[in-house]
Motif scaffolding. Structure first.
Motif, short mmCIF file in Angstrom:
data_model
loop_
_atom_site.label_atom_id
_atom_site.label_comp_id
_atom_site.label_asym_id
_atom_site.label_seq_id
_atom_site.Cartn_x
_atom_site.Cartn_y
_atom_site.Cartn_z
N LYS A 13 -16.10 14.06 -21.29
CA LYS A 13 -16.88 15.29 -21.29
C LYS A 13 -18.35 15.07 -21.56
CE LYS A 13 -13.23 18.42 -22.67
NZ LYS A 13 -12.78 19.41 -23.62
N ALA A 14 -18.72 13.95 -22.13
CA ALA A 14 -20.09 13.75 -22.57
C ALA A 14 -20.85 12.87 -21.58
CB ALA A 14 -20.11 13.11 -23.95
N GLU A 15 -21.90 13.44 -21.00
CA GLU A 15 -22.76 12.65 -20.11
C GLU A 15 -23.71 11.84 -20.98
OE1 GLU A 15 -26.40 13.27 -17.00
OE2 GLU A 15 -24.79 14.76 -16.95
N VAL A 16 -23.56 10.54 -20.96
CA VAL A 16 -24.34 9.69 -21.85
C VAL A 16 -25.58 9.12 -21.16
CG1 VAL A 16 -23.08 7.52 -21.41
CG2 VAL A 16 -24.06 7.94 -23.64
N TYR A 17 -25.58 9.10 -19.83
CA TYR A 17 -26.72 8.55 -19.08
C TYR A 17 -26.57 8.93 -17.63
CZ TYR A 17 -30.27 5.12 -17.75
OH TYR A 17 -31.40 4.51 -17.27
N SER A 18 -27.70 9.01 -16.94
CA SER A 18 -27.64 9.19 -15.48
C SER A 18 -28.73 8.34 -14.85
CB SER A 18 -27.80 10.66 -15.08
OG SER A 18 -29.09 11.11 -15.38
N THR A 19 -28.48 7.90 -13.64
CA THR A 19 -29.40 7.03 -12.92
C THR A 19 -29.28 7.29 -11.43
OG1 THR A 19 -30.01 4.73 -12.46
CG2 THR A 19 -27.68 5.17 -12.88
N LEU A 20 -30.30 6.96 -10.71
CA LEU A 20 -30.26 7.08 -9.25
C LEU A 20 -29.69 5.84 -8.59
CD1 LEU A 20 -33.77 8.68 -8.62
CD2 LEU A 20 -31.56 9.82 -8.82
N TYR A 21 -29.46 4.78 -9.38
CA TYR A 21 -29.08 3.48 -8.83
C TYR A 21 -27.66 3.09 -9.21
CZ TYR A 21 -34.11 3.58 -8.48
OH TYR A 21 -35.39 3.96 -8.22
N ILE A 22 -26.82 2.88 -8.21
CA ILE A 22 -25.42 2.51 -8.46
C ILE A 22 -25.32 1.17 -9.19
CG2 ILE A 22 -25.10 1.50 -6.15
CD1 ILE A 22 -22.42 3.35 -8.24
N VAL A 23 -26.22 0.24 -8.89
CA VAL A 23 -26.17 -1.06 -9.56
C VAL A 23 -26.41 -0.89 -11.06
CG1 VAL A 23 -27.28 -3.33 -9.73
CG2 VAL A 23 -26.84 -2.33 -7.49
N GLU A 24 -27.40 -0.09 -11.42
CA GLU A 24 -27.67 0.16 -12.83
C GLU A 24 -26.48 0.86 -13.49
OE1 GLU A 24 -31.24 1.80 -15.63
OE2 GLU A 24 -30.75 3.01 -13.86
N ALA A 25 -25.89 1.82 -12.81
CA ALA A 25 -24.73 2.52 -13.35
C ALA A 25 -23.57 1.55 -13.59
CB ALA A 25 -24.30 3.64 -12.40
N ASP A 26 -23.34 0.66 -12.63
CA ASP A 26 -22.26 -0.33 -12.78
C ASP A 26 -22.51 -1.28 -13.95
OD1 ASP A 26 -20.54 0.57 -10.78
OD2 ASP A 26 -21.49 -0.65 -9.24
N ILE A 27 -23.77 -1.71 -14.11
CA ILE A 27 -24.10 -2.61 -15.22
C ILE A 27 -23.85 -1.91 -16.55
CG2 ILE A 27 -26.02 -3.75 -16.42
CD1 ILE A 27 -27.17 -4.37 -13.59
N ILE A 28 -24.34 -0.69 -16.69
CA ILE A 28 -24.16 0.04 -17.94
C ILE A 28 -22.69 0.32 -18.20
CG2 ILE A 28 -24.62 2.25 -19.10
CD1 ILE A 28 -27.45 2.09 -17.85
N LYS A 29 -21.95 0.67 -17.17
CA LYS A 29 -20.50 0.88 -17.32
C LYS A 29 -19.82 -0.39 -17.84
CE LYS A 29 -16.48 2.53 -14.69
NZ LYS A 29 -15.52 1.45 -14.77
N SER A 30 -20.19 -1.53 -17.28
CA SER A 30 -19.60 -2.80 -17.72
C SER A 30 -19.95 -3.10 -19.17
CB SER A 30 -20.08 -3.95 -16.83
OG SER A 30 -19.58 -3.80 -15.54
N ILE A 31 -21.21 -2.87 -19.55
CA ILE A 31 -21.64 -3.11 -20.93
C ILE A 31 -20.86 -2.23 -21.89
CG2 ILE A 31 -23.57 -2.85 -22.53
CD1 ILE A 31 -25.40 -3.71 -20.16
N LEU A 32 -20.72 -0.95 -21.55
CA LEU A 32 -19.97 -0.05 -22.42
C LEU A 32 -18.51 -0.49 -22.55
CD1 LEU A 32 -21.38 3.43 -21.32
CD2 LEU A 32 -21.89 2.17 -23.43
N GLU A 33 -17.89 -0.83 -21.42
CA GLU A 33 -16.49 -1.25 -21.46
C GLU A 33 -16.32 -2.55 -22.25
OE1 GLU A 33 -15.52 -1.15 -17.29
OE2 GLU A 33 -14.87 0.94 -17.42
N ASN A 34 -17.29 -3.46 -22.14
CA ASN A 34 -17.23 -4.71 -22.91
C ASN A 34 -17.36 -4.46 -24.41
OD1 ASN A 34 -16.84 -6.34 -20.68
ND2 ASN A 34 -19.01 -6.77 -20.42
N ASN A 35 -17.91 -3.30 -24.77
CA ASN A 35 -18.04 -2.91 -26.17
C ASN A 35 -16.92 -1.96 -26.60
OD1 ASN A 35 -20.68 -3.89 -27.60
ND2 ASN A 35 -21.20 -3.57 -25.45
#
Length: 85
Positions: A13-35
């Protein structure tokens, strides 16, 4: 089971970040999941069919409400490191 019948919108439910770039979104998603933070990308597929929609809304990274504060800290740390480089 009520847990299984809930949709992604009920869990993330919580939007934590938004970006126009899929690559940046994928990197941040991976970092969050790794944590240890479960997250999902909303609107990442729309840009393929409707690029103007992605430009106006961006790709949203959604987390569970309970993980919002920790996720923001992790993302802020990542972004501050990116700016230094």
């Amino acid at each position: 089971d009520a847990q299984e019948s809930r949709g992604l919108g009920d869990v993330y439910k919580a939007e934590v970040y938004s970006t126009l770039y899929i690559v940046e979104a994928d990197i941040i998603k991976s970092i969050l999941e790794n944590n240890g933070i479960n997250c999902t990308l909303w609107d990442s597929h729309i840009g393929l069919a409707y690029p103007a929609v992605t430009l106006s809304k961006g790709i949203r990274i959604m987390v569970e409400e309970k993980d919002y504060e920790e996720a923001r800290e992790i993302i802020n740390d990542y972004l501050s490191q990116e700016r230094k480089e």
